[in-house]
Design a protein around this motif. Structure first.
Motif, mmCIF file in Angstrom:
data_model
loop_
_atom_site.group_PDB
_atom_site.id
_atom_site.type_symbol
_atom_site.label_atom_id
_atom_site.label_comp_id
_atom_site.label_asym_id
_atom_site.label_seq_id
_atom_site.Cartn_x
_atom_site.Cartn_y
_atom_site.Cartn_z
ATOM 1 N N ARG A 30 -1.177 -3.968 -11.829
ATOM 2 C CA ARG A 30 -0.556 -5.150 -11.228
ATOM 3 C C ARG A 30 -0.365 -4.953 -9.733
ATOM 4 O O ARG A 30 -0.604 -5.864 -8.932
ATOM 5 N N LEU A 31 0.084 -3.766 -9.346
ATOM 6 C CA LEU A 31 0.302 -3.476 -7.936
ATOM 7 C C LEU A 31 -1.030 -3.446 -7.185
ATOM 8 O O LEU A 31 -1.140 -3.987 -6.082
ATOM 9 N N ARG A 32 -2.060 -2.876 -7.782
ATOM 10 C CA ARG A 32 -3.386 -2.880 -7.163
ATOM 11 C C ARG A 32 -3.889 -4.317 -6.983
ATOM 12 O O ARG A 32 -4.481 -4.654 -5.948
ATOM 13 N N ASN A 33 -3.652 -5.175 -7.967
ATOM 14 C CA ASN A 33 -4.054 -6.582 -7.863
ATOM 15 C C ASN A 33 -3.329 -7.275 -6.722
ATOM 16 O O ASN A 33 -3.917 -8.077 -5.988
ATOM 17 N N TYR A 34 -2.049 -6.989 -6.567
ATOM 18 C CA TYR A 34 -1.266 -7.586 -5.478
ATOM 19 C C TYR A 34 -1.840 -7.153 -4.128
ATOM 20 O O TYR A 34 -2.001 -7.970 -3.219
ATOM 21 N N VAL A 35 -2.185 -5.864 -4.006
ATOM 22 C CA VAL A 35 -2.786 -5.362 -2.768
ATOM 23 C C VAL A 35 -4.094 -6.108 -2.498
ATOM 24 O O VAL A 35 -4.349 -6.562 -1.376
ATOM 25 N N GLU A 46 0.831 -1.208 0.000
ATOM 26 C CA GLU A 46 0.000 0.000 0.000
ATOM 27 C C GLU A 46 0.866 1.259 0.000
ATOM 28 O O GLU A 46 0.543 2.237 -0.679
ATOM 29 N N ALA A 47 1.969 1.239 0.725
ATOM 30 C CA ALA A 47 2.885 2.389 0.730
ATOM 31 C C ALA A 47 3.504 2.581 -0.648
ATOM 32 O O ALA A 47 3.645 3.710 -1.130
ATOM 33 N N ALA A 48 3.852 1.478 -1.299
ATOM 34 C CA ALA A 48 4.430 1.553 -2.641
ATOM 35 C C ALA A 48 3.412 2.100 -3.629
ATOM 36 O O ALA A 48 3.735 2.944 -4.478
ATOM 37 N N LEU A 49 2.164 1.648 -3.535
ATOM 38 C CA LEU A 49 1.109 2.152 -4.418
ATOM 39 C C LEU A 49 0.912 3.646 -4.183
ATOM 40 O O LEU A 49 0.778 4.420 -5.141
ATOM 41 N N HIS A 50 0.920 4.062 -2.940
ATOM 42 C CA HIS A 50 0.777 5.481 -2.609
ATOM 43 C C HIS A 50 1.891 6.301 -3.268
ATOM 44 O O HIS A 50 1.631 7.322 -3.907
ATOM 45 N N LYS A 51 3.133 5.846 -3.141
ATOM 46 C CA LYS A 51 4.262 6.552 -3.750
ATOM 47 C C LYS A 51 4.109 6.605 -5.263
ATOM 48 O O LYS A 51 4.378 7.634 -5.887
#
Length: 77
Positions: free
Chosen positions: A52-57, A21-26
């Motif tokens: 892809r990152l949203r799917n991982y979250v 979530e922090a990575a997605l925010h950045k």
């Protein structure tokens, strides 16, 4: 289907979720790339990889029972 997690698994997934979530925010704030380390691998996400990152979250949230499924509504496997 939600499977009961051991306390160790829950702690691991919660830590991974917080990092993702922090990575997605950045990434959403305009950072050109973010790198996550999980399962012994390093993965770099760029703005084009936002989905892809949203799917991982969502996968991590599903493992923790925070959402019903990691799949989008209407999508069948």
């Amino acid at each position: 289907m939600f499977t009961m997690l051991t306390p160790e698994q829950e702690a691991l997934y919660r830590g991974q979720l917080a990092e993702a979530e922090a990575a997605l925010h950045k990434l959403l704030l305009g950072k050109s790339a973010v790198t996550l380390n999980y399962n012994g691998e390093s993965v770099t996400y760029k703005p084009a990889d936002e989905a892809r990152l949203r799917n991982y979250v969502r996968e991590l949230q599903a493992k923790l029972g925070l959402i019903r499924s990691a799949r989008r509504p209407g999508v069948r496997v």
